[in-house]
Design an enzyme around this catalytic site. Structure first.
Site, short mmCIF file in Angstrom:
data_model
loop_
_atom_site.label_atom_id
_atom_site.label_comp_id
_atom_site.label_asym_id
_atom_site.label_seq_id
_atom_site.Cartn_x
_atom_site.Cartn_y
_atom_site.Cartn_z
N GLY A 249 0.73 -1.26 0.00
CA GLY A 249 0.00 0.00 0.00
C GLY A 249 0.76 1.30 0.00
O GLY A 249 0.14 2.35 -0.19
N ARG A 294 2.83 -1.70 -6.00
CA ARG A 294 3.05 -0.42 -6.69
C ARG A 294 4.45 0.16 -6.43
O ARG A 294 5.13 0.59 -7.37
CB ARG A 294 1.99 0.57 -6.18
CG ARG A 294 1.86 1.84 -6.99
CD ARG A 294 0.93 2.84 -6.30
NE ARG A 294 -0.33 2.29 -5.90
CZ ARG A 294 -1.44 2.28 -6.63
NH1 ARG A 294 -1.43 2.83 -7.83
NH2 ARG A 294 -2.56 1.75 -6.18
N ARG A 331 -6.51 3.48 -15.73
CA ARG A 331 -6.54 4.05 -14.38
C ARG A 331 -7.18 5.43 -14.31
O ARG A 331 -7.77 5.78 -13.30
CB ARG A 331 -5.13 4.05 -13.76
CG ARG A 331 -4.62 2.62 -13.56
CD ARG A 331 -3.37 2.53 -12.71
NE ARG A 331 -3.65 2.87 -11.33
CZ ARG A 331 -3.32 3.99 -10.74
NH1 ARG A 331 -2.66 4.92 -11.41
NH2 ARG A 331 -3.64 4.22 -9.49
N TYR A 335 -10.22 5.62 -11.88
CA TYR A 335 -9.98 6.32 -10.61
C TYR A 335 -9.65 7.80 -10.78
O TYR A 335 -9.29 8.45 -9.82
CB TYR A 335 -8.79 5.70 -9.86
CG TYR A 335 -8.67 4.20 -9.89
CD1 TYR A 335 -9.64 3.40 -9.30
CD2 TYR A 335 -7.57 3.58 -10.48
CE1 TYR A 335 -9.51 2.02 -9.31
CE2 TYR A 335 -7.43 2.22 -10.49
CZ TYR A 335 -8.41 1.43 -9.91
OH TYR A 335 -8.26 0.08 -9.91
N CYS A 362 -13.51 3.59 -28.56
CA CYS A 362 -14.79 4.21 -28.90
C CYS A 362 -15.57 4.50 -27.64
O CYS A 362 -16.59 3.85 -27.37
CB CYS A 362 -15.57 3.30 -29.82
SG CYS A 362 -14.62 2.93 -31.28
N GLU A 363 -15.06 5.43 -26.86
CA GLU A 363 -15.68 5.74 -25.58
C GLU A 363 -15.11 7.07 -25.09
O GLU A 363 -13.90 7.24 -25.05
CB GLU A 363 -15.33 4.59 -24.60
CG GLU A 363 -15.91 4.79 -23.26
CD GLU A 363 -16.08 3.45 -22.51
OE1 GLU A 363 -16.23 2.38 -23.15
OE2 GLU A 363 -16.05 3.51 -21.28
N TYR A 392 -0.15 -1.63 -12.24
CA TYR A 392 -1.58 -1.63 -12.56
C TYR A 392 -1.89 -1.02 -13.93
O TYR A 392 -2.91 -0.37 -14.12
CB TYR A 392 -2.37 -0.91 -11.44
CG TYR A 392 -2.15 -1.54 -10.09
CD1 TYR A 392 -2.64 -2.81 -9.82
CD2 TYR A 392 -1.42 -0.89 -9.10
CE1 TYR A 392 -2.41 -3.41 -8.58
CE2 TYR A 392 -1.17 -1.49 -7.87
CZ TYR A 392 -1.68 -2.75 -7.62
OH TYR A 392 -1.45 -3.34 -6.40
N1 LLP Z 1 -1.60 -7.06 -0.73
C1 LLP Z 1 -2.92 -7.14 -0.93
C2 LLP Z 1 -3.70 -8.11 -0.18
C3 LLP Z 1 -3.54 -6.29 -1.85
O1 LLP Z 1 -4.86 -6.36 -2.04
C4 LLP Z 1 -2.76 -5.36 -2.59
C5 LLP Z 1 -3.38 -4.48 -3.57
C6 LLP Z 1 -1.38 -5.34 -2.36
C7 LLP Z 1 -0.83 -6.19 -1.42
C8 LLP Z 1 -0.45 -4.40 -3.10
O2 LLP Z 1 -0.72 -3.07 -2.81
P1 LLP Z 1 0.21 -1.91 -3.41
O3 LLP Z 1 1.53 -1.96 -2.68
O4 LLP Z 1 0.37 -2.14 -4.86
O5 LLP Z 1 -0.55 -0.67 -3.12
N2 LLP Z 1 -5.89 -1.25 -9.32
C9 LLP Z 1 -5.62 -0.25 -8.28
C10 LLP Z 1 -4.84 -0.84 -7.12
C11 LLP Z 1 -5.53 -2.02 -6.49
C12 LLP Z 1 -4.75 -2.57 -5.33
C13 LLP Z 1 -5.33 -3.87 -4.88
N3 LLP Z 1 -4.61 -4.52 -3.87
C14 LLP Z 1 -4.87 0.92 -8.90
O6 LLP Z 1 -4.59 0.85 -10.10
O7 LLP Z 1 -4.58 1.89 -8.23
#
Ligand code: LLP
Length: 433
Positions: A249, A294, A331, A335, A362-363, A392
């Site tokens: 996160g 990320r 994205r 978002y 087409c959007e 992502y």
């Molecule tokens: N662990 C779990 C259980 C998760 O659900 C996630 C992300 C991570 C780790 C990794 O989190 P990170 O370090 O990448 O923040 N599609 C969205 C992001 C969805 C994240 C889902 N879970 C975007 O493009 O911002």
């Protein structure tokens, strides 16, 4: 001047990425094109790994969350960098396996694992399952019993923490679809249930509070709530958790006004909270796991496009349309995510034109970014770079409008190679009967 130090500009006015000329890469590989800076991926892994080794108990380690970007070459890097991995589907598991990654170091997530998923993961030797709920726990127990094995399991809990990030990725609250809430007593029930299973070895607990998190203290507070729960389970069952997984996160910098997080410092601060809480609660320190996605790959990625059309609507708006879009980067559509967008072939030109960079789908919602400054005379054939696309983007890409997905080219030193080839029209039709 640039949002990440792997970006630059050369004497020809071309954007450079990982020291290479993006215009030359576009000419060689075509556009749209994803680029990945291998040295940056490795650097990001080492920051986590070294800080976690320095500050947490033995057995602590980062797990790369493959949902951020998943292809075989990345798992080879993860193996070399001694990273564990977080996998969420048999697709990710098979990709890691194909790369020769040792699945004993994999943690299988997801809130709705099917019987087939559970069987596939167990057959392939996935080391740990992170069980989300009682239904799943029963299915894991049944499959482990059928195989005559004892499966290591962590339980996913919701600590009741709001990270104040965007709604789609805010997952630590009590009403989340993920995990069992501590506040409602369901986490304690799930723990008691897990401890009664003959074929489940409960190794600890997991939480993931959100993504693109910058808010102060979120991980520290989550750690304390989870450690208090661990102490309560010790008192209730005499059970000692060996592992505490605090999820992923940490946020990354997409635009100049995003903060820069010092991950080493953040980890030291979480460690201080863990040490203090364990001492106060009189429990041994569990091994700590983190699951960055990320912050491992985002700033190691960049996307290159070619402009196909420029449209000026006097008194209204300017559009620069490129040869990709929401198919390779959904994205903004999902978002309203912000990105830094640059005229990769003309970095020395002034940028007085305010425009929306849009895709080819087409959007109307197929927008990469709004309010992008571009050269006044930007035109068909010019290159556009979108920075920080390593997370992502490819993993969320689609074939909407039957557009093939771009290739991923890895940059390593002065070299480049195709890690994922460009999709062909035959690929697109391969499943059609
Ligand atoms: N662990 C779990 C259980 C998760 O659900 C996630 C992300 C991570 C780790 C990794 O989190 P990170 O370090 O990448 O923040 N599609 C969205 C992001 C969805 C994240 C889902 N879970 C975007 O493009 O911002």
């Amino acid at each position: 001047m640039f949002i990440c130090d792997n970006l630059g500009a050369n004497a020809d006015g071309h954007l450079t990425f990982a020291g290479q000329d993006t215009a030359a890469l576009a000419a060689r590989y075509g556009t749209p094109l994803y680029l990945m800076d291998e040295a940056r991926v490795r650097h990001n892994c080492r920051v986590y790994r070294d800080a976690m080794r320095a500050h947490f108990a033995a057995g602590s380690r980062p797990l790369y969350a493959g949902k951020a970007n998943c292809f075989a070459q990345l798992y080879r890097i993860m193996a070399e960098e001694d990273m564990g991995v977080d996998v969420v589907s048999c697709g990710e598991i098979r990709t890691a396996e194909k790369a020769g990654y040792d699945l004993a170091n994999a943690y299988f997530h997801g809130n709705c694992k099917t019987d087939a998923d559970i069987a596939c993961a167990m057959a392939r030797g996935v080391g740990y399952f992170v069980a989300d709920n009682a239904d799943e726990l029963a299915a894991i127990e049944a499959e482990a019993a059928r195989r005559g094995v004892r499966q290591k399991v962590l339980l996913r809990l919701t600590p009741g923490i709001d990270t104040h990030t965007y709604e789609a990725v805010n997952t630590g609250r009590v009403d989340s679809k993920f995990g069992a809430a501590i506040e409602t007593g369901q986490a304690a029930e799930l723990t008691a249930l897990a401890l009664r299973q003959a074929h489940i070895e409960l190794t600890g607990f997991h939480c993931h509070v959100g993504s693109q998190v910058f808010a102060e203290d979120v991980f520290e507070r989550a750690a304390v709530v989870m450690l208090e729960f661990i102490a309560a389970m010790r008192d209730a069952h005499g059970y000692t958790a060996q592992q505490l997984d605090l999820g992923g996160g940490y946020g990354v910098r997409y635009v100049a006004d995003d903060p820069v997080l010092d991950i080493g410092e953040k980890i030291a601060s979480v460690a201080a909270a863990v040490h203090a809480a364990c001492a106060r609660l009189n429990i041994p320190e569990p091994a700590i796991l983190l699951e960055p996605g990320r912050s491992i790959v985002a700033d190691a990625g960049l996307t290159l496009y070619t402009v196909g059309a420029v449209k000026r609507i006097p008194g209204y708006k300017n559009y620069v349309a490129v040869d990709g879009g929401m198919g390779d980067n959904p994205r903004f559509a999902l978002y309203k995510s912000r990105y830094t967008v640059l005229p990769a072939g003309r970095m020395d030109a002034p940028r007085p034109l305010d425009c929306s960079v849009v895709g080819r789908c087409c959007e109307s919602g197929d927008i990469i970014q709004e309010n992008v400054p571009m050269p006044e005379d930007i035109r068909r054939g010019d290159l556009v770079a979108v920075c920080t696309t390593g997370a992502y983007n490819y993993s969320m890409a689609s074939n909407y409008n039957r557009v093939p997905r771009p290739p991923i080219v890895m940059l390593r030193g002065d070299e480049s190679f195709v890690a994922v080839r460009r999709e062909t029209f035959d690929d697109l039709c391969a499943l059609d009967a």
